[in-house]
Motif scaffolding. Structure first.
Motif, mmCIF file in Angstrom:
data_model
loop_
_atom_site.group_PDB
_atom_site.id
_atom_site.type_symbol
_atom_site.label_atom_id
_atom_site.label_comp_id
_atom_site.label_asym_id
_atom_site.label_seq_id
_atom_site.Cartn_x
_atom_site.Cartn_y
_atom_site.Cartn_z
ATOM 1 N N VAL A 80 0.848 -1.201 0.000
ATOM 2 C CA VAL A 80 0.000 0.000 0.000
ATOM 3 C C VAL A 80 0.881 1.247 0.000
ATOM 4 C CG1 VAL A 80 -1.677 1.326 1.327
ATOM 5 C CG2 VAL A 80 -1.956 -1.152 1.076
ATOM 6 N N TRP A 81 1.918 1.198 0.817
ATOM 7 C CA TRP A 81 2.835 2.339 0.888
ATOM 8 C C TRP A 81 3.437 2.642 -0.479
ATOM 9 C CZ3 TRP A 81 4.396 6.425 3.439
ATOM 10 C CH2 TRP A 81 5.667 6.968 3.213
ATOM 11 N N HIS A 115 2.304 2.026 -3.345
ATOM 12 C CA HIS A 115 1.339 2.537 -4.321
ATOM 13 C C HIS A 115 0.828 3.923 -3.969
ATOM 14 C CE1 HIS A 115 0.807 -0.867 -7.100
ATOM 15 N NE2 HIS A 115 1.413 -1.501 -6.120
ATOM 16 N N LYS A 116 1.182 4.407 -2.811
ATOM 17 C CA LYS A 116 0.773 5.758 -2.410
ATOM 18 C C LYS A 116 1.620 6.837 -3.073
ATOM 19 C CE LYS A 116 0.372 6.945 1.819
ATOM 20 N NZ LYS A 116 0.516 7.012 3.282
ATOM 21 N N TRP A 117 2.836 6.474 -3.491
ATOM 22 C CA TRP A 117 3.707 7.473 -4.108
ATOM 23 C C TRP A 117 3.083 7.968 -5.400
ATOM 24 C CZ3 TRP A 117 8.602 9.024 -2.264
ATOM 25 C CH2 TRP A 117 9.042 8.354 -1.127
ATOM 26 N N LYS A 118 3.056 9.279 -5.566
ATOM 27 C CA LYS A 118 2.515 9.814 -6.821
ATOM 28 C C LYS A 118 3.499 9.576 -7.951
ATOM 29 C CE LYS A 118 -0.632 13.252 -5.002
ATOM 30 N NZ LYS A 118 -0.168 13.099 -3.593
#
Lengths: 430, 430
Positions: A8-9, A11-14
């Motif tokens: 999840v972390w 995939h949080k990066w823009k």
């Protein structure tokens, strides 16, 4: 079991930032930055991207908004506490407190200055203007970003297994190089491949491969972040930008002729031992050495960064002998366009006659030649150089006319001032 | 971020089990097992390990206690609910409920029977004795365990990067094979490499590479566990053990001559379509086909598993023609010692004349030739065969005398009964 939090972390990066740390840069940049911060803190400079490989249409390959996102990300970075601690507490070349408290305080506050990006035809014009100590720190991240965005553009077209096999092949190639270097006795070799690396993780892998494969013969990396993370030595001394800017600032021909020695006089005051390395080729090695003051012959070594390396090394050896120095006490660092064959040949020719060391760059960290269709991942020659200082154009001649840069009239003037005659042209691959 | 739970969990295992599931086996074993369970549930058999590559000193390479641990671990396995569901619910070769409720109930209760392990010189004698349906399921896990323990013994001596590069090279090799196979039109190719695989994870990787690289031309895998996990077809029909045991049980020469056809008569009752594949070489292909009843010519295809494959296929085509069958409706499955060159040549020779399919084994899942010193990871020829049935020795002749097995007197008797004359010997590599 999946690590859901990590997934999840991630995939949080823009964006997937290419440069994630201000010390993901070459060690010599920080050394030079400290020197500049002390001696020329207010000099205004412009650095500019120069793609020597004009057949690579960077603006077609790399999306402008992605490039801006990556450059913008670098401007959000600041030195972390751990990075600062590492710089303050580390021993570099056997010396503690290489970086002064004043420099560290400045560095801890630093954010990189704005950039200017224009698309012109199929190339980008990317320039950085401002005070020298700030602007100079853009060079390495800017190059690394462009190189990696180009890699990513090619990789984006490939399937999962194609990718795995691509890296399998590239790893095999690096390891075969390591295996060829392993038998060389007393080899001293460092990674100088940050600026034109295929990607950060790939450079990191290459460093680990060298650590395991070469043991103590691998002396370290120019990359501070990787040196910190992998617990190896950070390696580097000084570069052409110092004499280039000093020379541009010279008010007349006499001052110009003195400029390269002024650089080293400042350096002499600041550093001793293995950091006293002459880079003689900015305005022609032969003339530089012929006119050098005697105290320079006492320096530890010479870095050969253009021209035929064996010729350059023989010139250096003769020079030391002519000044009454024993070349066997001296260090020659080869750092121009190295690959295994050249390293082996130079090692065979000079080992025992001088102390030899290698700074291996692009063909260590970016040798993907022949691994994808149209050779679309082959490295190419991209640089980011000081082109102006306090409004005056800089000039570089080097020992290879194909590496010369600056306005034509100024190049002629410099050649005259430094007594550079005919030079042998050599193809610049990387 | 480390996934601490996963790390701790991994380190809790006392051993790293090689075979972790009763369906980590070839699909045809389960098909044959069901047939045996129905037709010969109480027949007593002995299976025995035979290392045809006697230059590989297995008992030197593999620690006996590690071997025992792995074999003991297999005896703790039972069919999981998900595995049972997959077997019960799946469509195999277009048919639902391939496995009967009676067989599935038996299989769900099954634990593998004891083994007998003796060290004799530099080899192991590993035998399994008991009822046929139970003992036969030892063949594939026993082979996979020995092959992987041998791999691990070699890998244990290697460094971290050497290992990474080893797999990089092996992956590159597999992918280059995939790339050579990709242009072949109408290729039908399956993985038959469970028994002599380098390791489970490696076979799993090879299957995924074929899925991505060959798409629908990759028809599936013989390995049930991988077929289940990777959602591909489980592939397989029947093997030599059926005629070998039927033949051993025959009370006289007339019954012996009938035995190979009795096998297929039982199979004919149980299976239709693509599962009606003749394996004709157990006691010589030519004689088998010459004497075959007409109903066998109506079967779907023939598997060529010894001798020169092109010769075998031409023999099969002539036989179909002589029985009034159109070879273009028939399937030939090549499954003996295949690698890319041979696959390409056979595809070129037979594509269009018959339906062609390939069962690619050892040189798909264990081609580490030349990748480590002393070629210590090269595959070798290890089999685990029924050697006795109800106290009588089994015999195999095949179309290659180097693959023959059984007591010499019995081999002579079988050759007489089946009219096998001179045979061409071919080296058995894998």
């Amino acid at each position: 079991m999946h690590d859901i939090a990590t997934r999840v972390w991630n995939h949080k990066w823009k964006i997937d930032p290419i440069v994630r740390s201000l010390i993901d840069t070459d060690f010599y940049k920080l050394l030079m930055c400290q020197s500049v911060f002390r001696n020329h803190p207010t000099t205004q400079v412009t650095f500019s991207l120069i793609n020597r490989s004009t057949h690579i249409p960077l603006a077609h390959l790399i999306d402008e908004s992605e490039l801006r996102e990556q450059l913008d990300h670098v401007r959000t970075l600041s030195l972390t506490r751990g990075e600062s601690t590492w710089l303050r507490g580390n021993t570099f070349y056997g010396k503690r407190q290489m970086f002064t408290p004043a420099f560290m305080e400045w560095f801890e506050q630093l954010r990189l200055p704005p950039y200017d990006l224009q698309r012109v035809g199929d190339q980008y014009e990317l320039t950085f203007a401002g005070t020298w100590p700030e602007v100079m720190l853009w060079e390495i991240p800017a190059l690394a970003i462009l190189m990696e965005l180009r890699s990513r553009a090619v990789l984006a077209t490939m399937g999962r297994f194609e990718l795995q096999v691509l890296y399998a092949r590239a790893m095999t190639r690096v390891w075969e190089k390591v295996e060829r270097l392993r038998p060389l006795e007393n080899l001293r070799l460092a990674d100088f491949g940050t600026r034109r690396r295929h990607g950060f993780l790939w450079q990191d892998w290459c460093v680990q491969a060298m650590q395991e494969g070469l043991g103590d013969n691998f002396t370290g990396t120019s990359n501070c972040l990787i040196a910190k993370n992998r617990d190896v030595e950070a390696i580097g001394t000084n570069a052409h930008e110092l004499p280039m800017v000093y020379a541009a600032l010279a008010p007349d021909d006499a001052a110009l002729a003195r400029a390269p020695y002024d650089v080293l006089a400042d350096w002499h005051e600041e550093h001793s031992g293995n950091l006293r390395i002459i880079l003689p080729d900015t305005y022609g090695t032969q003339g530089f050495l012929d006119n050098a003051p005697d105290w320079l012959a006492g320096w530890t070594g010479i870095r050969i960064d253009s021209g035929d390396p064996a010729t350059g090394a023989e010139t250096a050896i003769r020079w030391w002998q002519s000044r009454g120095e024993d070349p066997r006490d001296k260090l020659i660092i080869f750092s121009d366009g190295l690959d295994v064959d050249k390293i082996c040949a130079l090692h065979a020719q000079f080992s025992g006659r001088v102390r030899v060391s290698f700074g291996w760059g692009t063909l260590l960290t970016n040798d993907f030649r022949g691994l994808v269709a149209d050779d679309a991942l082959a490295p190419f020659s991209l640089v980011c150089k000081a082109v102006e200082a306090d409004g005056r154009a800089t000039v570089k001649l080097s020992d290879n006319p194909k590496k010369a840069m600056g306005p034509a009239a100024e190049i002629e003037r410099y050649k005259r001032v430094f007594g550079v005659g005919r030079q042998k042209a050599m193809e610049v691959v990387v």
